[in-house]
Design a protein around this motif. Structure first.
Motif, PDB file in Angstrom:
ATOM      1  N   HIS A   1       0.830  -1.205   0.000  1.00  0.00           N
ATOM      2  CA  HIS A   1       0.000   0.000   0.000  1.00  0.00           C
ATOM      3  C   HIS A   1       0.869   1.262   0.000  1.00  0.00           C
ATOM      4  O   HIS A   1       0.600   2.209  -0.760  1.00  0.00           O
ATOM      5  N   GLN A   2       1.923   1.280   0.815  1.00  0.00           N
ATOM      6  CA  GLN A   2       2.760   2.475   0.924  1.00  0.00           C
ATOM      7  C   GLN A   2       3.480   2.800  -0.378  1.00  0.00           C
ATOM      8  O   GLN A   2       3.574   3.969  -0.774  1.00  0.00           O
ATOM      9  N   VAL A   3       4.005   1.770  -1.047  1.00  0.00           N
ATOM     10  CA  VAL A   3       4.806   2.028  -2.254  1.00  0.00           C
ATOM     11  C   VAL A   3       3.959   2.046  -3.522  1.00  0.00           C
ATOM     12  O   VAL A   3       4.460   2.385  -4.589  1.00  0.00           O
ATOM     13  N   LYS A   4       2.699   1.643  -3.428  1.00  0.00           N
ATOM     14  CA  LYS A   4       1.734   1.579  -4.536  1.00  0.00           C
ATOM     15  C   LYS A   4       1.894   0.300  -5.364  1.00  0.00           C
ATOM     16  O   LYS A   4       0.929  -0.405  -5.589  1.00  0.00           O
ATOM     17  N   PHE A   5       3.111   0.037  -5.853  1.00  0.00           N
ATOM     18  CA  PHE A   5       3.361  -1.194  -6.605  1.00  0.00           C
ATOM     19  C   PHE A   5       4.732  -1.741  -6.228  1.00  0.00           C
ATOM     20  O   PHE A   5       5.675  -0.969  -6.006  1.00  0.00           O
ATOM     21  N   ALA A   6       4.822  -3.079  -6.168  1.00  0.00           N
ATOM     22  CA  ALA A   6       6.093  -3.729  -5.845  1.00  0.00           C
ATOM     23  C   ALA A   6       6.177  -5.049  -6.576  1.00  0.00           C
ATOM     24  O   ALA A   6       5.164  -5.751  -6.727  1.00  0.00           O
ATOM     25  N   SER A   7       7.361  -5.392  -7.032  1.00  0.00           N
ATOM     26  CA  SER A   7       7.556  -6.686  -7.680  1.00  0.00           C
ATOM     27  C   SER A   7       7.753  -7.766  -6.621  1.00  0.00           C
ATOM     28  O   SER A   7       8.108  -7.481  -5.473  1.00  0.00           O
ATOM     29  N   ALA A   8       7.531  -9.010  -7.022  1.00  0.00           N
ATOM     30  CA  ALA A   8       7.764 -10.131  -6.104  1.00  0.00           C
ATOM     31  C   ALA A   8       9.222 -10.153  -5.661  1.00  0.00           C
ATOM     32  O   ALA A   8       9.529 -10.460  -4.502  1.00  0.00           O
ATOM     33  N   ASN A   9      10.138  -9.816  -6.561  1.00  0.00           N
ATOM     34  CA  ASN A   9      11.556  -9.777  -6.218  1.00  0.00           C
ATOM     35  C   ASN A   9      11.828  -8.757  -5.120  1.00  0.00           C
ATOM     36  O   ASN A   9      12.592  -9.023  -4.181  1.00  0.00           O
ATOM     37  N   GLN A  10      11.203  -7.589  -5.208  1.00  0.00           N
ATOM     38  CA  GLN A  10      11.412  -6.558  -4.190  1.00  0.00           C
ATOM     39  C   GLN A  10      10.828  -6.989  -2.842  1.00  0.00           C
ATOM     40  O   GLN A  10      11.466  -6.803  -1.798  1.00  0.00           O
ATOM     41  N   ILE A  11       9.638  -7.570  -2.855  1.00  0.00           N
ATOM     42  CA  ILE A  11       9.038  -8.053  -1.609  1.00  0.00           C
ATOM     43  C   ILE A  11       9.909  -9.130  -0.984  1.00  0.00           C
ATOM     44  O   ILE A  11      10.111  -9.159   0.239  1.00  0.00           O
ATOM     45  N   GLN A  12      10.444 -10.012  -1.809  1.00  0.00           N
ATOM     46  CA  GLN A  12      11.319 -11.061  -1.273  1.00  0.00           C
ATOM     47  C   GLN A  12      12.539 -10.468  -0.595  1.00  0.00           C
ATOM     48  O   GLN A  12      12.924 -10.880   0.503  1.00  0.00           O
ATOM     49  N   ARG A  13      13.166  -9.477  -1.218  1.00  0.00           N
ATOM     50  CA  ARG A  13      14.391  -8.885  -0.674  1.00  0.00           C
ATOM     51  C   ARG A  13      14.134  -8.117   0.616  1.00  0.00           C
ATOM     52  O   ARG A  13      15.017  -7.981   1.454  1.00  0.00           O
ATOM     53  N   ILE A  14      12.915  -7.645   0.809  1.00  0.00           N
ATOM     54  CA  ILE A  14      12.573  -6.945   2.040  1.00  0.00           C
ATOM     55  C   ILE A  14      12.219  -7.918   3.155  1.00  0.00           C
ATOM     56  O   ILE A  14      12.667  -7.769   4.296  1.00  0.00           O
TER      57      ILE A  14
ATOM     58  N   PHE B   1      11.968 -11.746   2.925  1.00  0.00           N
ATOM     59  CA  PHE B   1      12.317 -13.167   2.923  1.00  0.00           C
ATOM     60  C   PHE B   1      13.793 -13.326   2.579  1.00  0.00           C
ATOM     61  O   PHE B   1      14.177 -13.438   1.412  1.00  0.00           O
ATOM     62  N   THR B   2      14.623 -13.345   3.612  1.00  0.00           N
ATOM     63  CA  THR B   2      16.076 -13.417   3.422  1.00  0.00           C
ATOM     64  C   THR B   2      16.725 -14.457   4.332  1.00  0.00           C
ATOM     65  O   THR B   2      17.948 -14.514   4.438  1.00  0.00           O
ATOM     66  N   GLU B   3      15.901 -15.287   4.985  1.00  0.00           N
ATOM     67  CA  GLU B   3      16.446 -16.206   5.987  1.00  0.00           C
ATOM     68  C   GLU B   3      17.335 -17.287   5.399  1.00  0.00           C
ATOM     69  O   GLU B   3      18.315 -17.705   6.015  1.00  0.00           O
ATOM     70  N   ASN B   4      16.989 -17.764   4.196  1.00  0.00           N
ATOM     71  CA  ASN B   4      17.718 -18.879   3.605  1.00  0.00           C
ATOM     72  C   ASN B   4      18.890 -18.391   2.770  1.00  0.00           C
ATOM     73  O   ASN B   4      18.825 -17.334   2.143  1.00  0.00           O
ATOM     74  N   GLU B   5      19.966 -19.138   2.758  1.00  0.00           N
ATOM     75  CA  GLU B   5      21.128 -18.752   1.962  1.00  0.00           C
ATOM     76  C   GLU B   5      20.843 -18.837   0.474  1.00  0.00           C
ATOM     77  O   GLU B   5      21.464 -18.133  -0.328  1.00  0.00           O
ATOM     78  N   LYS B   6      19.905 -19.705   0.082  1.00  0.00           N
ATOM     79  CA  LYS B   6      19.556 -19.854  -1.329  1.00  0.00           C
ATOM     80  C   LYS B   6      18.478 -18.850  -1.707  1.00  0.00           C
ATOM     81  O   LYS B   6      17.383 -18.850  -1.150  1.00  0.00           O
ATOM     82  N   GLN B   7      18.794 -17.997  -2.677  1.00  0.00           N
ATOM     83  CA  GLN B   7      17.844 -16.997  -3.133  1.00  0.00           C
ATOM     84  C   GLN B   7      16.586 -17.642  -3.699  1.00  0.00           C
ATOM     85  O   GLN B   7      15.469 -17.140  -3.505  1.00  0.00           O
ATOM     86  N   SER B   8      16.748 -18.773  -4.389  1.00  0.00           N
ATOM     87  CA  SER B   8      15.598 -19.440  -4.998  1.00  0.00           C
ATOM     88  C   SER B   8      14.610 -19.921  -3.937  1.00  0.00           C
ATOM     89  O   SER B   8      13.392 -19.859  -4.132  1.00  0.00           O
ATOM     90  N   THR B   9      15.126 -20.367  -2.802  1.00  0.00           N
ATOM     91  CA  THR B   9      14.257 -20.808  -1.706  1.00  0.00           C
ATOM     92  C   THR B   9      13.497 -19.627  -1.115  1.00  0.00           C
ATOM     93  O   THR B   9      12.295 -19.714  -0.843  1.00  0.00           O
ATOM     94  N   ASN B  10      14.191 -18.522  -0.918  1.00  0.00           N
ATOM     95  CA  ASN B  10      13.526 -17.322  -0.402  1.00  0.00           C
ATOM     96  C   ASN B  10      12.429 -16.853  -1.342  1.00  0.00           C
ATOM     97  O   ASN B  10      11.352 -16.451  -0.897  1.00  0.00           O
ATOM     98  N   LEU B  11      12.698 -16.900  -2.635  1.00  0.00           N
ATOM     99  CA  LEU B  11      11.709 -16.438  -3.611  1.00  0.00           C
ATOM    100  C   LEU B  11      10.494 -17.362  -3.641  1.00  0.00           C
ATOM    101  O   LEU B  11       9.355 -16.889  -3.741  1.00  0.00           O
ATOM    102  N   ARG B  12      10.711 -18.659  -3.520  1.00  0.00           N
ATOM    103  CA  ARG B  12       9.570 -19.592  -3.487  1.00  0.00           C
ATOM    104  C   ARG B  12       8.707 -19.330  -2.258  1.00  0.00           C
ATOM    105  O   ARG B  12       7.465 -19.330  -2.338  1.00  0.00           O
ATOM    106  N   THR B  13       9.348 -19.109  -1.106  1.00  0.00           N
ATOM    107  CA  THR B  13       8.595 -18.802   0.117  1.00  0.00           C
ATOM    108  C   THR B  13       7.796 -17.520  -0.054  1.00  0.00           C
ATOM    109  O   THR B  13       6.622 -17.439   0.328  1.00  0.00           O
TER     110      THR B  13
END
Length: 278
Positions: free
Chosen positions: A33-46, A48-60
């Motif tokens: 809501h605050q940013v108006k639009f966000a990509s899944a990649n941006q949401i993941q980077r904000i 979902f960062t717990e896993n060392e594998k980026q692909s796992t974070n993105l799937r979550t």
């Protein structure tokens, strides 16, 4: 977009969702809501960062976004970053009317009504996603302790009002405002302007001069005690060099207030600024 965004959700259903969603899911809705639009990649980077594998974070992340979309609180646009072949990480999300009403359950300062989610034109979307990217990178820097105590204000809350010619109320409209600590002794205040190379340099100069008029009003000094940097973020080095040249030619001692960088230079800017000051 799907038909889900047009479905009316009762207040009782929204309260039920408030009880079953976890805090991170609620924060995702609030951030979109605050940013108006966000990509899944941006949401993941904000978020979902717990896993060392980026692909796992993105799937979550994609599972969470699918869940929130299933509840009707967010929806993805038909447009994707980089076109249809960009994969799930390229999907762009916005908040639905139901998502907005969901946030109003805990924040009655929001307006009572909100227009439905819409497909923006490409120029507006690219500009908005650039603002979101700036916020995402600042958030990453804060998480990695490269800056501390990050506070970000989005538009329109970051806009400023001043009197032009002493008589006419005028808005200064930065794209983003951030306040953060660099070290134990230094705190930075920054207005960000996201340039998409779609306007002539003269318009950029006019905006810079508007900042100078606002700064000369003394309002910002009374609010924060300092004059914030004004950072223009450009899509290319060529555009960066062009704007730097025009700003320096038009405004004496422009480097005291204005910086022009590319997005990839955002992280090094703070270090270089304080190195110069030392």
């Amino acid at each position: 977009m799907t038909d889900k965004q047009n479905k009316r959700i009762t207040k009782n259903e929204l309260r039920r969702l408030s009880a079953i969603l976890d805090s991170r899911e609620i924060e995702i809705v609030r951030t979109i809501h605050q940013v108006k639009f966000a990509s899944a990649n941006q949401i993941q980077r904000i978020y979902f960062t717990e896993n060392e594998k980026q692909s796992t974070n993105l799937r979550t992340c994609n599972r969470k976004l699918k869940r929130l979309k299933g509840f009707g609180l967010i929806d993805n646009l038909d447009q994707r970053l980089g076109g249809k072949g960009g994969g799930a990480s390229s999907m762009v999300y916005g908040i639905t009317s139901a998502g907005y009403q969901f946030l109003r359950l805990d924040d009655m300062t929001l307006n009572a009504t909100r227009k439905r989610l819409y497909e923006p034109n490409i120029l507006f979307l690219e500009h908005t996603l650039a603002i979101t990217e700036t916020y995402t990178r600042l958030h990453e820097m804060n998480r990695l302790n490269k800056i501390h105590d990050l506070q970000v204000t989005f538009e329109p809350s970051c806009w400023r009002t001043y009197m032009k010619n002493g008589t006419t109320p005028t808005y200064l409209k930065p794209d983003l405002f951030a306040r953060f600590a660099v070290d134990d002794e230094t705190e930075d205040f920054v207005f960000y302007e996201l340039d998409q190379a779609t306007q002539c340099p003269k318009r950029v100069i006019r905006k810079c001069k508007q900042y100078l008029i606002y700064y000369n009003s003394g309002i910002e000094q009374r609010i924060n005690g300092v004059l914030p940097w004004v950072v223009w973020i450009t899509p290319s080095e060529k555009r960066r060099d062009q704007l730097t040249r025009h700003i320096n030619e038009a405004i004496p001692n422009a480097e005291r207030i204005f910086r022009v960088i590319t997005m990839d230079e955002l992280e090094t800017l703070t270090y270089n600024n304080h190195k110069e000051e030392d």
